[in-house]
Design a protein around this motif. Structure first.
Motif, PDB file in Angstrom:
ATOM      1  N   ILE A 584      -5.499   2.430   4.269  1.00 35.28           N
ATOM      2  CA  ILE A 584      -4.438   1.452   3.972  1.00 35.28           C
ATOM      3  C   ILE A 584      -3.140   1.843   4.660  1.00 35.28           C
ATOM      4  N   ARG A 586       0.747   1.422   4.699  1.00 34.15           N
ATOM      5  CA  ARG A 586       1.819   0.983   3.816  1.00 34.15           C
ATOM      6  C   ARG A 586       2.812   0.103   4.571  1.00 34.15           C
ATOM      7  N   ASP A 587       3.591  -0.633   3.820  1.00 37.57           N
ATOM      8  CA  ASP A 587       4.544  -1.576   4.400  1.00 37.57           C
ATOM      9  C   ASP A 587       5.550  -0.874   5.314  1.00 37.57           C
ATOM     10  N   LEU A 739       4.871  -1.725  -4.809  1.00 35.85           N
ATOM     11  CA  LEU A 739       4.084  -2.272  -3.706  1.00 35.85           C
ATOM     12  C   LEU A 739       4.542  -3.688  -3.380  1.00 35.85           C
ATOM     13  N   GLU A 742       1.576  -7.846  -0.011  1.00 34.17           N
ATOM     14  CA  GLU A 742       0.574  -7.548   1.007  1.00 34.17           C
ATOM     15  C   GLU A 742      -0.111  -6.213   0.724  1.00 34.17           C
ATOM     16  N   GLU A 743       0.676  -5.214   0.314  1.00 35.38           N
ATOM     17  CA  GLU A 743       0.099  -3.912  -0.024  1.00 35.38           C
ATOM     18  C   GLU A 743      -0.850  -4.042  -1.220  1.00 35.38           C
ATOM     19  N   GLU A 746      -4.110  -5.248  -0.081  1.00 36.11           N
ATOM     20  CA  GLU A 746      -4.853  -4.194   0.619  1.00 36.11           C
ATOM     21  C   GLU A 746      -5.529  -3.251  -0.377  1.00 36.11           C
ATOM     22  N   ASN A 773       0.250  -1.355  -8.981  1.00 35.42           N
ATOM     23  CA  ASN A 773       1.685  -1.377  -8.657  1.00 35.42           C
ATOM     24  C   ASN A 773       2.472  -0.543  -9.675  1.00 35.42           C
TER      25      ASN A 773
END
Length: 1468
Positions: A584, A586-587, A739, A742-743, A746, A773
């Motif tokens: 994953i 991250r943003d 989060l 979008e995260e 994922e 989250n």
């Protein structure tokens, strides 16, 4: 029940002493010598039932067997009366025909069978036993049943003669190979699992033992018949070793095992033991396929030959802790040590170097990081007499004691955990007699560890047999099961080299110039002790990726990470291999990657610091490593794994990595993980820049863009976003525990992927927390469900509560696995690490075992995630009324947690940090007054509980001043209990006298005084006794702050950045106390002034009374002369003031001196910390008060002048002095700082000095006034060249010459010599031959009077040498700044000055003169014809090491400690 007890006594008490002996031998299975002792003492059944443990100890039964005997005796309650068989001996024990030890050999025993049960028989072997049989607790099953020996059948006797009889070892025999838990005897006593009874260290794990047992089973379950004729029944589980043909058969009767061992000498001659290669693997790997099962290996080796050395490459594969080498030629060409060092790094030591404090020895000898090669009998490659080889007699006398201490050090559990290290005796030359250093070293080892931790490898069978006999005879131990003696060195080498972990077939690769790659050699990597290097091909070509082994490995690594373990490079590798299931991102991934790339591309700095602020447990480190993984082809990537190394050493290693295996440098990306401050990496940045510049001649100009180090600093923060806002956004990023949508998607997708490959991924709680989250409800429910049956009385619950407390309040904290085993008392049985987790059920689903890298690595247990630990604490309080204070207090009660052992030492540090470490405030750089834990306990329970915890902690940390310091701070800040606070502050000072402990005493007094002032203001009363009390408090505070400053001033210069910093504050680390004492003394002075201004006869609202106060404090008016009402209160005030008059009349003068000193400090040196900023602001505020109190307004002076015209001249002088003082222009440093202030103010200052130099007649005062006048003229010229107050260069030069003649070269301050540099510095057309003397004088004077300011700080040059003539050739720094400020911010400009890049700017180059010079013997000189003037490099990195004489050029700046050379360039 009583009935059971009676039943037991009924039959036990009837036992004869022989039956007691039979029961001990056949059922309790103690060693025969202990059964024999009880037999000797005539212990019959009626005696036995009366025995207690001490009774058994009194008859020489060791503690372990004693406990077992008593336990078995108690177990008889539950069992029927055991069957006791007579112990049979040979037909006539005293028969002279009985074979002696030398006559009877193991080969005389032929294979014999006995009936095992009425319906089934199983062949048995006549087993060769040790003198004291080691197996007493066998595996369950028939192998553990009592074995008897029957007379062999006479058939086929002749055929039997031709066959090879076998001494065959049942599985139970493998207990000797430390594979199964058992009781054993050694010279050190009895304990379980091959450890002594008092052993508290972690042995090899149970799963390793089972692997070996299974391996041996495989070897013995062979279905075919032995080629030499040994019959292997399919039901026989034996490790078969062929022996020579037997002599004619003879009738044998059963013989006790201990007697049999005495009669059976070691097997001589014979053929190779079956599967010695497998045995070697089993010994080295604990039954596995990888050498990773042992943490470290220790090798003891005697003299070798070059022919042998070529087959000893396997040493380079072992994780060697040390090699004890008896070959004095080993380091010479052809020797073993020389060969090893061709591919690996080894530090060459002697045994004496291992003496001293354990931690300091580990640190100084680089143990764990690099192999220690210890020469135990001289070194021929060194010529000194102390390194000569000694004969045995002299070696015994001179070396043995040191060797004993060395071995004791190695076997110390602080150094190597027992059972996690294997000792290998490598016999390369014969040991014929016990008078041999090799044998003495063996004896040293068995005095410090169990025999099963030592194996022997020997190529020569004859050498081995002598060695085995020697140990059997002298040490009473048979090493056969721990020896490899029938493989050639080539076979041994090949076998070990084939063991895992496998090396990458292509070698480890680093990126290099032009998209090429170079191989990272193992030896080079050994030298990078501080760095964990990430290679281009990390994780590749290690496993067969189609194998089940790789699949299982992947499942295990992923599960460990997603549960809450630290991320590994493997996790990113798996994501790259499986494109459909990537790791994953991250943003903030792209932000961090772009930041690194842009700084690598655009920055002109050699080293750049980038910060990534992150919440604990939100994935900050994982994000940083993910970015690093994807940039490993662009940068040489590495992680700083040892933050305790000196920053200078780290810098050298980073630059070595930059230039490794290539003529051109490659950019380096360095990850500094889990830093709590940004200051520490700044030190590393400075050291990297210095080291790079020192090495700059080796870097081509074209390669400069690649000569770059990017430091990515992961900073754990409780307010990452706020910290990010306070820093330059181009070089900082942040990530929080939140989060993006979008995260979240994922993470949902990843959960589905994990369900395909893993069982119950919903139990991967760290992953699930992020997927939710960081949902509080999810975390709280998890804590609630896990702790539903929490029983605080159990040890498991207590340990879990301790972990919850530690993991909540201390980052990177854990409890060592070995400590947990001690806590549970599990050390009596050899257990695998998971057994602690088994013991911790039902809490183990929230726990994980990590490897801690410090001190050679050890296992530590912690809670999966910071938020889980915190939620568990809340749940314990909510549901079980268990407060953090209860847990903390109970933790402090355990003696186990407080000792000097290394792993415990780390736990002690964590506990101390939990109590005293203060966090940064969210709204700035300041700190909270107390640790978060103490804040919480205070808010919940108040003072009594906090104080109890600190008092208890102070008994645990007796040598730490920080605990009583923290308690003192708590008492004076929160509780206003100043007497009790003072008591604890004094206790801290008595533990350690340093600036911080004295400062705490001063702070208690200062707070007390402030409290009194506030109370008296509210009461609005006048009490002389209050004044008396306050003056005493103020006096004591002043003494404390003065002493703190004195200690800071006299503290020795640090020897390096790894200095211990004895004057540091543990709760809030700072570089040095610096000038903090001066600031505190100023604050105290103004508190006293405030008290005096409130007295009836000094009230500030009345101008006349204010004048009285000024005159009194100046010492010009006696207190008795002050006009006041004649009353009892005023008279008592006068008495009090007279009592403290000596203290009071010095305050104004001392305050003025402190202002001047601090003014010089801020003027002459560069500020480099938050404290400088805060203190500068504080001093400026106090100076305003000073001006208000002592600098009377001109209007007041004019009124005085009109009233007292005869004092006109004196008042004119005083008026100008007050003006200068008010504008901070009454000091040399103050005038220099007016270079960037208004010209009008400077004109007035210059006019004042022009007047004063004409009117002041006191010689000393007049000289300083004239010095200040000259400087004010120079400053005014730069601000307003055409001012009428500006004098000609010739005039002020003549004035300076007159001053220099009067003061000579030894003036008390450097001011006149600074002016000499400005006015008399030579030019290409005129030279001043005296200038060298003035340079020497300014250096000496500044060193004497200002050196304490220069500690770890650079001086400031306010004026630089330009290209013009006269005063115009002096270019002020403020003028240079003005050419940039319209274009860039002040912060950016400050950065240019700080890193030296300012001198690359055209505006500077066009304005300043580049001076030619030389570097000779490391010193820089400015050259003017034949005149050579010494100058200092402004940056230490400006010159290379090596004392090369070179031509250089540089820009010149003038600082208070002499001329400085900037931007030094070598002509060649």
């Amino acid at each position: 029940t009583s009935g059971q007890v009676d039943h037991r006594r009924l039959y036990v008490e009837k036992w004869t002493k022989e039956q007691v002996n039979q029961w001990l031998m056949q059922h309790v299975k103690v060693y025969s010598k202990y059964a024999a002792r009880l037999l000797e003492e005539d212990v019959s059944g009626d005696c036995l039932v009366c025995f207690r443990k001490q009774d058994l100890l009194d008859v020489d039964v060791k503690s372990g067997p004693a406990v077992k005997i008593l336990a078995e005796l108690r177990q008889l309650n539950k069992k029927p009366e055991p069957t006791l068989q007579p112990i049979l001996h040979t037909s006539n024990p005293t028969d002279p025909t009985k074979p002696t030890h030398s006559e009877l050999s193991g080969t005389q025993a032929t294979e014999i069978q006995q009936p095992e049960s009425s319906d089934k028989t199983e062949p048995k072997s006549y087993e060769v036993m040790e003198k004291e049989p080691k197996q007493t607790q066998l595996l369950p099953g028939k192998a553990s049943e009592e074995e008897e020996i029957q007379q062999p059948k006479p058939q086929n006797v002749e055929a039997k003669k031709k066959e090879t009889a076998a001494v065959r070892f049942p599985i139970s025999h493998m207990i000797k190979q430390k594979k199964i838990p058992r009781v054993h005897t050694s010279h050190r006593g009895v304990g379980w699992g091959g450890t002594t009874s008092n052993d508290t260290t972690s042995p090899p794990q149970w799963d390793h033992k089972m692997k070996i047992i299974n391996k041996i089973k495989e070897l013995n379950y062979k279905q075919e018949q032995n080629p030499e004729g040994t019959l292997n029944s399919e039901n026989t589980k034996y490790y078969t070793i062929p022996t020579p043909p037997p002599p004619p058969p003879r009738i044998l009767v059963p013989v006790p095992a201990d007697q049999l061992k005495q009669q059976c000498p070691p097997t001589k001659g014979g053929k190779k033991e079956a599967n010695q290669g497998d045995k070697l693997k089993a010994l080295l790997t604990c039954g596995g396929n990888s050498l990773d099962n042992y943490d470290r290996f220790v090798v003891v080796v005697n003299k070798s030959s070059p022919e042998q050395v070529q087959y000893l490459q396997f040493l380079s594969k072992l994780k060697l802790f040390s090699v004890l080498d008896l070959d004095p030629n080993s380091a010479a060409s052809g020797g073993l040590c020389h060969s090893y060092r061709e591919s690996r790094v080894a530090n060459l030591h002697t045994a004496t170097q291992f003496q001293g404090q354990t931690e300091s020895v580990i640190k100084s000898l680089n143990l764990y990081k690099q192999t220690s090669w210890v020469f135990c009998n001289g070194r021929q490659d060194l010529d000194s007499d102390s390194n000569k080889e000694l004969d045995y007699k002299n070696w015994l006398r001179k070396c043995l004691r040191d060797i004993e201490q060395l071995v004791s050090f190695i076997c110390n559990p602080e150094v190597l955990l027992r059972g996690r290290c294997l000792i290998i005796f490598l016999l390369l030359s014969p040991v014929d007699i016990d008078k041999d250093p090799m044998f003495d070293i063996y004896r040293c080892f068995i005095m410090n560890t169990v025999e099963e931790n030592i194996i022997t490898i020997c190529e020569s069978h004859s050498t081995y047999l002598k060695w085995r006999e020697l140990i059997l005879e002298k040490c009473d131990f048979d090493i056969e099961h721990l020896s490899i003696n029938e493989l050639t060195l080539s076979e041994i080498n090949g076998t070990i080299m084939g063991l895992g972990p496998l090396n990458q077939t292509s070698g480890r690769l680093l990126p290099s110039s032009g998209s090429s790659a170079v191989v990272l050699k193992q030896k080079d990597e050994d030298l990078l002790t501080a760095l964990d290097v990430l290679c281009l091909n990390q994780c590749e070509n290690i496993y067969d990726e189609n194998s089940s082994e790789f699949h299982e490995f992947r499942i295990k690594v992923e599960e460990q990470f997603y549960r809450g373990g630290k991320v590994k490079w493997w996790n990113f590798y798996f994501g790259d291999k499986d494109k459909e299931k990537p790791f994953i991102k991250r943003d903030k991934y792209e932000n961090v990657r772009k930041m690194i790339r842009s700084q690598g591309r655009d920055s002109n700095n050699i080293c750049v610091l980038l910060n990534l602020f992150h919440d604990p447990g939100c994935g900050g480190t994982t994000l940083a490593m993910h970015v690093m993984w994807d940039l490993r082809r662009e940068f040489r990537c590495t992680v700083l794994k040892d933050n305790n190394l000196p920053k200078t050493e780290v810098a050298i290693q980073v630059l070595k990595l930059m230039k490794l295996e290539s003529d051109k440098p490659s950019p380096v990306l360095l990850l500094v993980d889990d830093s709590k401050e940004t200051e520490n990496p700044n030190d590393l940045v400075n050291n990297i820049r210095i080291a790079a510049m020192e090495d700059s001649l080796n870097i081509n100009v074209d390669d400069t863009p690649n000569c770059k180090v990017i430091i990515l600093n992961c900073v754990r923060s409780h307010s990452p976003k706020e910290q990010y806002k306070q820093h330059n956004h181009l070089q900082n990023q942040y990530i929080t525990a939140s989060l993006t949508p979008e995260e979240q998607r994922e993470f949902e997708k990843k959960l589905k992927e994990l369900k395909e490959t893993h069982e119950k991924p919903e139990n991967f709680y760290s992953f699930m927390i992020m997927k939710s989250n960081f949902d509080d409800k999810y975390i709280n429910d998890l804590a609630h469900n896990t702790l539903e049956k929490f029983d605080r009385s159990t040890k498991e619950a207590k340990l879990f509560a301790f972990l919850a407390l530690l993991n909540t309040y201390v980052a990177e904290s854990e409890i060592a696995l070995s400590l947990c085993e001690d806590f549970f008392g599990m050390k009596m049985i050899r257990l695998e690490e998971e057994s602690v987790l088994d013991r911790m059920k039902p809490y183990s689903n929230l726990l994980i075992i990590d490897t801690v890298e410090e001190w050679g690595g050890y296992k530590g247990i912690r809670i999966l995630h910071h938020t889980i630990a915190s939620a568990c604490l809340d749940e314990l309080e909510r549901s079980f009324s268990l407060k953090v204070s209860d847990i903390c207090m109970e933790m402090l009660q355990y003696d186990l947690f407080f000792s000097d052992r290394v792993v415990k030492h780390k736990l002690m540090l964590s506990i101390q940090r939990m109590l005293i470490e203060r966090q940064r405030k969210k709204d700035g750089d300041d700190r909270e007054p107390f640790s978060p834990l103490i804040e919480k306990i205070h808010s919940q329970q108040g003072r009594q509980t906090v104080q109890e915890i600190f008092v208890t902690a102070s008994t645990r940390f007796e040598t730490s001043a920080s605990i009583p310091q923290a308690l003192a701070r708590y008492l004076y800040i929160n509780e206003r209990d100043f007497p009790e606070a003072l008591k604890w502050a004094e206790k801290a000072k008595n533990i350690k006298e340093n600036p911080y402990t004295f400062d705490t005493i001063g702070q208690v007094h200062k707070s007390n005084l402030k409290s009194n002032i506030d109370r008296e203001k509210q009461e609005k009363s006048h009490n002389p006794e209050d004044l008396n009390k306050n003056m005493k408090i103020a006096t004591n505070a002043m003494k404390a702050f003065q002493r703190a400053q004195e200690l800071a001033d006299i503290a020795e210069e640090p020897q390096g950045d790894d200095d211990d910093d004895n004057d540091n504050s543990e709760d809030y680390p700072r570089k040095s106390y610096n000038i903090y004492g001066h600031v505190n003394m100023l604050e105290m002075a103004f508190l006293v002034f405030e008290i005096l201004r409130r007295l009836p006869f000094f009230e500030e609202r009345n101008p006349m009374k204010k004048m009285y106060l000024q005159s009194f404090l100046r010492g010009t008016l006696n207190i008795t002369s002050v006009h006041k009402e004649d009353n009892e209160i005023n008279n008592r005030y006068v008495e009090v003031i007279k009592e403290h008059e000596q203290f009071l009349v010095k305050l104004k003068t001392e305050a003025k001196e402190n202002f001047e000193l601090l003014d010089r400090y801020f003027a002459y040196t560069k500020g480099n910390s938050e404290f400088d900023t805060v203190n500068h602001r504080k001093v400026s505020d106090l100076f305003k008060k000073y001006v208000d109190l002592f600098c009377t307004t001109p209007e007041d002076l004019k009124k005085e002048q009109e009233n007292k015209s005869h004092l006109s001249s004196k008042i004119d002088i005083e008026e100008r002095k007050l003006f200068l003082e008010k504008n901070q222009a009454d000091t040399f440093s103050g005038i220099l700082q007016h270079l960037d202030k208004p010209a009008e103010e400077m004109e007035r200052i210059t006019e004042c000095y022009a007047f004063l130099q004409q009117t002041i007649v006191h010689p000393k005062q007049n000289i300083q006034v004239k010095i200040n006048y000259i400087l004010s003229s120079i400053v005014l010229y730069h601000l307003k060249p055409k001012s009428k107050h500006v004098k000609s260069t010739r005039y002020i030069s003549e004035l300076l010459n007159d001053i220099l003649q009067r003061v000579g070269l030894w003036h008390s301050v450097p001011d006149p010599y600074y002016l000499a540099l400005l006015l008399f510095w030579p030019s290409p057309t005129e030279q001043n031959t005296e200038i060298g003397k003035y340079v020497t004088a300014i250096r000496k004077s500044s060193q004497k009077h200002l050196s304490k300011f220069f500690h770890r700080r650079s001086t400031i040059a306010y004026l630089y040498l330009g290209k013009e003539q006269g005063l115009r050739r002096l270019v002020s720094k403020s003028k240079l700044d003005r050419s940039f400020l319209p274009k860039i911010s002040r912060d950016a400009l400050a950065q240019l000055w700080w890193n030296g890049d300012i001198f690359k700017e055209e505006a500077i180059i066009s304005c300043l003169l580049r001076v030619s010079g030389t570097i000779e013997q490391g010193e820089v000189y400015a050259n003017y014809g034949t005149l050579k003037i010494p100058v200092r490099p402004a940056r230490l990195s400006g010159i290379r090491s090596g004392f090369s004489t070179e031509k250089v050029s540089f820009f010149l700046g003038f600082a208070i400690n002499g001329p400085l050379a900037y931007d030094i360039k070598y002509e060649n």
